[in-house]
Design a protein around this motif. Structure first.
Motif, PDB file in Angstrom:
ATOM      1  N   ARG A 172      12.446 -31.410  -0.710  1.00 12.73           N
ATOM      2  CA  ARG A 172      10.926 -31.539  -1.283  1.00 12.73           C
ATOM      3  C   ARG A 172       9.640 -30.575  -0.083  1.00 12.73           C
ATOM      4  NH1 ARG A 172      10.682 -36.758  -3.006  1.00 12.73           N
ATOM      5  NH2 ARG A 172      10.367 -36.690  -0.629  1.00 12.73           N
ATOM      6  N   LYS A 173       9.719 -30.935   1.235  1.00 16.03           N
ATOM      7  CA  LYS A 173       9.338 -30.385   2.326  1.00 16.03           C
ATOM      8  C   LYS A 173       8.875 -29.191   2.159  1.00 16.03           C
ATOM      9  CE  LYS A 173       6.261 -32.777   4.142  1.00 16.03           C
ATOM     10  NZ  LYS A 173       4.782 -32.338   4.104  1.00 16.03           N
ATOM     11  N   LEU A 179       9.716 -27.036  -0.253  1.00 15.20           N
ATOM     12  CA  LEU A 179       9.124 -26.380  -1.160  1.00 15.20           C
ATOM     13  C   LEU A 179       7.704 -26.453  -1.273  1.00 15.20           C
ATOM     14  CD1 LEU A 179      11.767 -27.955  -4.079  1.00 15.20           C
ATOM     15  CD2 LEU A 179      11.535 -24.866  -2.826  1.00 15.20           C
ATOM     16  N   GLU A 180       7.416 -27.632  -0.600  1.00 12.56           N
ATOM     17  CA  GLU A 180       5.919 -27.597  -0.380  1.00 12.56           C
ATOM     18  C   GLU A 180       5.392 -26.801   0.368  1.00 12.56           C
ATOM     19  OE1 GLU A 180       4.905 -31.411   1.117  1.00 12.56           O
ATOM     20  OE2 GLU A 180       5.650 -32.483  -0.885  1.00 12.56           O
ATOM     21  N   VAL A 181       6.350 -26.320   1.534  1.00  7.98           N
ATOM     22  CA  VAL A 181       5.577 -25.366   2.881  1.00  7.98           C
ATOM     23  C   VAL A 181       5.937 -23.784   2.155  1.00  7.98           C
ATOM     24  CG1 VAL A 181       6.568 -24.471   4.678  1.00  7.98           C
ATOM     25  CG2 VAL A 181       6.621 -27.064   4.979  1.00  7.98           C
ATOM     26  N   PHE A 229       5.488 -22.954  -1.340  1.00  3.09           N
ATOM     27  CA  PHE A 229       4.502 -22.974  -2.390  1.00  3.09           C
ATOM     28  C   PHE A 229       3.473 -22.788  -1.929  1.00  3.09           C
ATOM     29  CE2 PHE A 229       9.112 -22.690  -4.656  1.00  3.09           C
ATOM     30  CZ  PHE A 229       9.211 -21.637  -4.749  1.00  3.09           C
ATOM     31  N   ALA A 230       3.001 -23.709  -1.135  1.00  2.00           N
ATOM     32  CA  ALA A 230       1.818 -23.778  -0.396  1.00  2.00           C
ATOM     33  C   ALA A 230       1.049 -22.981  -0.263  1.00  2.00           C
ATOM     34  CB  ALA A 230       1.978 -24.004   1.117  1.00  2.00           C
TER      35      ALA A 230
END
Length: 78
Positions: free
Chosen positions: A52-53, A55-57, A59-60
């Motif tokens: 999850r982290k 993917l956050e980084v 697609f940020a």
């Protein structure tokens, strides 16, 4: 009275053995659940948190470019 005491003692011993056996089964079951369910669930949760982290980084939104020059007075804080 003697035979009643023997029968009572045998029943108490039987109940004690039953309690000991049940306790052993509960301990075995708890250890099984811990090793087969809880530990893998924690590992999966940790892996999912990492994914999850990531993917956050990934697609940020990209940081905005600074398009002005700051003078020394503007950079001074308090």
């Amino acid at each position: 009275m003697g035979s009643t005491a023997l029968v009572a003692r045998d029943k108490v011993e039987m109940v004690s053995q039953t309690i000991d056996r049940t306790h052993g089964q509960v301990v075995d079951t708890t250890e099984f659940v811990q090793q087969k369910i809880v530990v893998p669930a924690r590992e999966i949760a940790a892996i999912m948190a990492g994914v999850r982290k990531a993917l956050e980084v990934l697609f940020a939104p990209s940081p905005k470019q600074i398009d002005r020059v700051y003078t020394e007075d503007e950079l001074f804080i308090g």
